[in-house]
Design an enzyme around this catalytic site. Structure first.
Site, short mmCIF file in Angstrom:
data_model
loop_
_atom_site.label_atom_id
_atom_site.label_comp_id
_atom_site.label_asym_id
_atom_site.label_seq_id
_atom_site.Cartn_x
_atom_site.Cartn_y
_atom_site.Cartn_z
N GLY A 56 -0.35 -1.96 0.15
CA GLY A 56 1.04 -1.96 -0.30
C GLY A 56 1.92 -2.67 0.71
N VAL A 83 0.89 -6.87 0.39
CA VAL A 83 1.17 -7.61 -0.86
C VAL A 83 2.28 -6.95 -1.68
CG1 VAL A 83 -1.12 -8.60 -1.01
CG2 VAL A 83 -0.67 -6.50 -2.20
N GLY A 84 2.60 -5.69 -1.36
CA GLY A 84 3.66 -4.99 -2.10
C GLY A 84 4.97 -5.76 -2.13
N GLU A 139 6.24 5.88 -12.54
CA GLU A 139 5.57 7.17 -12.80
C GLU A 139 5.29 7.76 -11.43
OE1 GLU A 139 5.11 8.22 -15.82
OE2 GLU A 139 5.40 6.37 -16.93
N GLY A 169 -5.04 -5.36 -2.37
CA GLY A 169 -4.44 -5.47 -1.05
C GLY A 169 -3.70 -4.20 -0.70
#
Ligand code: NAD
Length: 471
Positions: free
Chosen positions: A205, A208-209, A247, A203
């Site tokens: 960001g 669904v983020g 990261e 999905g």
């Protein structure tokens, strides 16, 4: 031919989104329609999180040796899918086939395989003395969110240690490179991992983020991506004090000490930045050269950049393909135009390539102050900036003078001197001379390049809670 993808994997079964929003992806090499992607909704992401939560008791019944066996089976299944993995990354990212094979596919499968032994080596229980025992317990449901530039590598760098530790997970790959994630999921399905341990939602960001980063059942977010999104995730996750492993971006320095091997040093630096069209978080995009060798370095950099073959990623010997999409091409182009307006000297390149697809020239620039945007901010394109220094102390100060601290390289004729300089650079990894990537080396950033480490046995530790039982 344009294909449609509407596949998500929840509780051990493939599911389709019933009323999906669509994302239309182009082939970066041609600019033609490539994939119509049906995006997961936030409801689907919630179902996936519940499934991961429900699978915790089952997954935690397995010993580390048994989890290692599952990981080994996934590796066997991944190896069977090597060719489609390579095809998908060439097709969706535009990364040249030879580089894709070696760096984007074989290398991460090898990294996954190394987790088999590291999982067997886990000591979940450590008796300190008769009064104290320390336990390592899997943290629980993890949201794993990854970008598009090394799509398989980034998934594996997060999924492998989370599985090793005994966590369950919902994985959201970049919506721009969905197919390698589907192939990884097929491998996991074929390896018969218990239902719900691994769930995949593809999905955006934006949609669904927020579910993946704020849901109360999620205990850890392991994210690879831009610093801007990483900061946002850290702030929204703070509401429920989730563990957040980040990261993020980089603007990595390459310090070349006065050397008798300037040509080799420069060639390495050019190839490092231009590989994957500069879309590499660790790319050494700032090169520091002693003033006594600066003019020679400019000539060598021009020669080296002009010798690279740029073009169709599927043609043998292509070194540099397109960038991923029009948006990325526009960002790179406007960053370079701004630098030109600020008086930068273009040593080589500096323009889009006038052909279909999203191609930019390998670009080498100098004559910019170190506080210029192009010197400070990640461009994520094939753009290298050269700086001259007078003293090593000044060079070290410049190396550390960005918000980032992901990676670095030092080149000198004296390895011991290089190691001492490496200790002074703020970066999670420092390479000396021609050294290359090591799958057992912990990887991650200082400063705004993130926190936490992936790869190597210590990455598994990131997915544990530590419990002390004191009698
Ligand atoms: P991005 O930050 O735009 O997206 C990364 C992922 O986050 C994608 O899956 C995206 O859909 C998702 N996302 C976006 N908004 C979100 C939100 N609000 N909540 C939750 N998830 C959200 O990055 P990108 O453009 O896909 O990738 C390029 C960036 O990734 C570069 O900055 C690069 O340096 C960085 N990167 C870092 C490393 C590393 O290990 N340090 C490795 C590779 C790439």
């Amino acid at each position: 031919m344009c294909k449609t993808i509407n596949s998500h994997f929840i509780n051990g079964a493939w599911v389709q989104e019933s009323k999906p929003a669509a994302l239309y992806l182009k082939n970066p090499a041609t600019g033609l329609d490539n994939i119509t992607l049906m995006l997961a909704s936030h409801e689907l992401a919630e179902t996936a999180i519940q499934s991961a939560h429900d699978a915790i008791p089952t997954w935690q019944q397995y010993s580390s040796n048994e989890r290692a066996e599952f990981i080994n089976n996934i590796v066997i299944e991944l190896k069977k899918r090597r060719t489609p993995l390579i095809d998908s990354i060439v097709n969706e990212l535009g990364c040249p086939r030879e580089f894709t094979t070696e760096v984007q596919v074989d290398d991460p499968i090898d990294a996954f395989e190394q987790h088999v032994q590291w999982t067997k080596d886990i000591q979940h229980e450590q008796v300190i003395d008769e009064n104290l025992t320390i336990y390592k317990e899997a943290i629980g449901v993890c949201s794993i969110i990854t970008p598009w530039n090394y799509p398989l590598h980034q998934l594996i760098a997060k999924v492998a240690p989370a599985l090793a530790a005994g966590c369950t997970m919902v994985v959201k790959p970049s919506e721009f490179t969905p197919t390698s994630a589907l192939l990884l999921t097929q491998a996991i399905e074929a390896a018969n991992l218990p239902k719900g341990v691994f769930n995949l939602v593809i999905g955006s960001g934006r949609d669904v983020g927020p579910v993946l980063t704020t849901h109360p059942l999620v205990k850890c977010i392991s994210f690879i991506g831009s610093t801007a999104v990483g900061k946002h995730i850290q702030s929204v996750a703070a509401g429920s004090v989730k563990r957040v492993l980040l990261e993020l971006g980089g603007k990595s320095p390459y310090l070349i000490c006065p050397t008798t091997q300037l040509e080799s040093a420069i060639n390495l630096g050019i190839e490092d930045v231009m590989a994957n069209s500069g879309q590499t978080c660790v790319a050494l995009t700032r090169m520091f050269i002693h003033e006594s060798q600066f003019e020679q370095a400019k000539q060598l950099a021009k020669q080296s950049a002009s010798s690279l073959s740029v073009g169709d990623p599927d043609t043998k010997d292509t070194f540099m393909g397109p960038v991923i999409n029009q948006n990325q091409l526009d960002n790179i182009s406007s960053a370079v135009e701004r630098a030109k307006n600020e008086g930068a000297e273009i040593i080589y390149g500096g323009n889009r390539i006038d052909q279909t697809g999203y191609y930019y020239q390998p670009t080498v620039i100098t004559n910019l102050p170190h506080d210029a945007q192009l010197a400070q901010q990640e461009i994520f394109g094939p753009v290298l900036v050269l700086f001259k220094y007078k003293t090593i102390d000044e060079a070290i100060q410049l190396c550390n003078d960005t918000p980032y601290g992901l990676s670095a390289r030092v080149w000198s004729d004296d390895t011991e001197q290089s190691k001492k300089l490496a200790r002074k650079i703020d970066a999670g990894q420092v390479y000396i001379n021609g050294a290359f990537w090591h799958n057992a080396a912990p990887f991650g950033g200082y400063k705004e390049s993130g926190n936490g480490r992936e790869l190597g046995p210590s990455a598994i530790e990131e997915f544990f809670e530590i419990k002390s039982i004191i009698v």
